[in-house]
Design an enzyme around this catalytic site. Structure first.
Site, short mmCIF file in Angstrom:
data_model
loop_
_atom_site.label_atom_id
_atom_site.label_comp_id
_atom_site.label_asym_id
_atom_site.label_seq_id
_atom_site.Cartn_x
_atom_site.Cartn_y
_atom_site.Cartn_z
N LEU A 115 0.88 -1.16 0.00
CA LEU A 115 0.00 0.00 0.00
C LEU A 115 0.92 1.21 0.00
O LEU A 115 1.89 1.26 0.76
CB LEU A 115 -0.90 0.02 1.24
CG LEU A 115 -2.08 -0.96 1.25
CD1 LEU A 115 -2.77 -0.93 2.60
CD2 LEU A 115 -3.07 -0.65 0.14
N ASP A 116 0.63 2.20 -0.84
CA ASP A 116 1.55 3.33 -0.94
C ASP A 116 1.44 4.24 0.29
O ASP A 116 0.62 4.03 1.19
CB ASP A 116 1.34 4.10 -2.25
CG ASP A 116 -0.05 4.73 -2.35
OD1 ASP A 116 -0.58 5.18 -1.33
OD2 ASP A 116 -0.59 4.77 -3.48
N LEU A 117 2.30 5.24 0.33
CA LEU A 117 2.44 6.12 1.49
C LEU A 117 1.11 6.68 1.98
O LEU A 117 0.81 6.68 3.18
CB LEU A 117 3.38 7.28 1.13
CG LEU A 117 3.56 8.36 2.19
CD1 LEU A 117 4.35 7.82 3.38
CD2 LEU A 117 4.29 9.58 1.59
N SER A 119 -1.97 5.58 1.30
CA SER A 119 -3.07 4.63 1.37
C SER A 119 -3.08 3.96 2.74
O SER A 119 -2.07 3.89 3.43
CB SER A 119 -2.94 3.58 0.27
OG SER A 119 -3.02 4.18 -1.00
#
Length: 258
Positions: A115-117, A119
């Site tokens: 999951l990106d920063l 999210s």
């Protein structure tokens, strides 16, 4: 008496070292092979130069001169990732990572996907790189489901068209199920489901519809649900559930049970 050298009586070989490292939670098999190529792996004090090297019981494996413990039983956790954390063990920009936020006493784990920063939501963590690879396979057909808050005017017909696949900025994306849940002013909440996610896919596809994603929460990954986990909370999945939900789990990773 003649010694029987048939394959059935031959001594059982251990795991290839990249697989052994993946099962130990050090890295994925691919990353382990890269580490071997970089000369960072030692077996019984000798630098490993080829991935077709086998690890037997009693062998000592080192990564960057640190001894790695033998693979434990396969374990899996559900984690509610807050936003503001990156899903990596080392961040060159010095940002806080998921793995730094885990409670003391946790074994070394890797994530199933990322999951990106910005999210948040469900992130699966495991001490077994082979299991992580298995759970990430597109052939599983597992649905990843998200709650997404967007800013902009939502065209429900355009949302529905995503079910047939789409292309934005020269990148082709597979089918996405997207439904409008609620609208308040210029903001709307959507439920978005997909089976194979490319990097930042939801954000990019929404941008293609002139919608800006201001919040993205993963609520499920295949059969595993975020449920009532609070932000930053971690809960281990039982071995029984793993065996039920992940068929054909390699026996080598499941033979050690609590």
């Amino acid at each position: 008496m003649t010694q029987d050298n048939s394959p059935s009586n031959a001594p059982e070989r251990g795991d290839r070292i990249a697989k052994w490292l993946a099962r130990s939670g050090v890295a994925s098999r691919r990353d382990a092979e890269r580490m071997i190529a970089e000369g960072r792996i030692r077996l019984n004090s000798a630098v490993v130069t080829h991935p077709a090297t086998f690890v037997d019981t009693g062998d000592i494996v080192q990564v960057d001169n640190t001894v790695v413990s033998a693979p434990d039983r396969t374990r899996l956790w559900r984690y509610h990732k807050p936003d503001g954390l990156v899903t990596t063990h080392r961040d060159p920009e010095g940002r806080s990572t998921v793995f730094e936020s885990l409670p003391p006493g946790m074994p070394r784990v890797i994530s199933v996907g990322r999951l990106d920063l910005n999210s948040e939501g469900l992130l699966l963590l495991t001490n077994d790189g082979e299991l992580a690879r298995r759970l990430e396979l597109p052939s599983n057909g597992w649905i990843r489901r998200y709650r997404v808050r967007v800013f902009g005017v939502v065209d429900e017909r355009m949302l529905a068209s995503l079910a047939h696949g789409s292309e934005f900025e020269g990148v082709r994306y597979g089918p996405i199920e997207a439904h409008l849940d609620s609208v308040k002013g210029d903001n709307a909440w959507l439920t978005v489901s997909l089976r194979e996610g490319k990097n930042r896919e939801v954000r990019k596809v929404m941008r293609g519809l002139n919608l800006h994603v201001s919040r993205l929460i993963r609520t499920s990954y295949g059969p595993f649900q975020l449920g009532t986990l609070k932000r930053g909370e971690l809960e281990e999945v039982t071995g029984k559930v793993i065996r039920e939900q992940v068929p054909r789990l390699p026996s080598a990773t499941s033979q050690r049970r609590a």
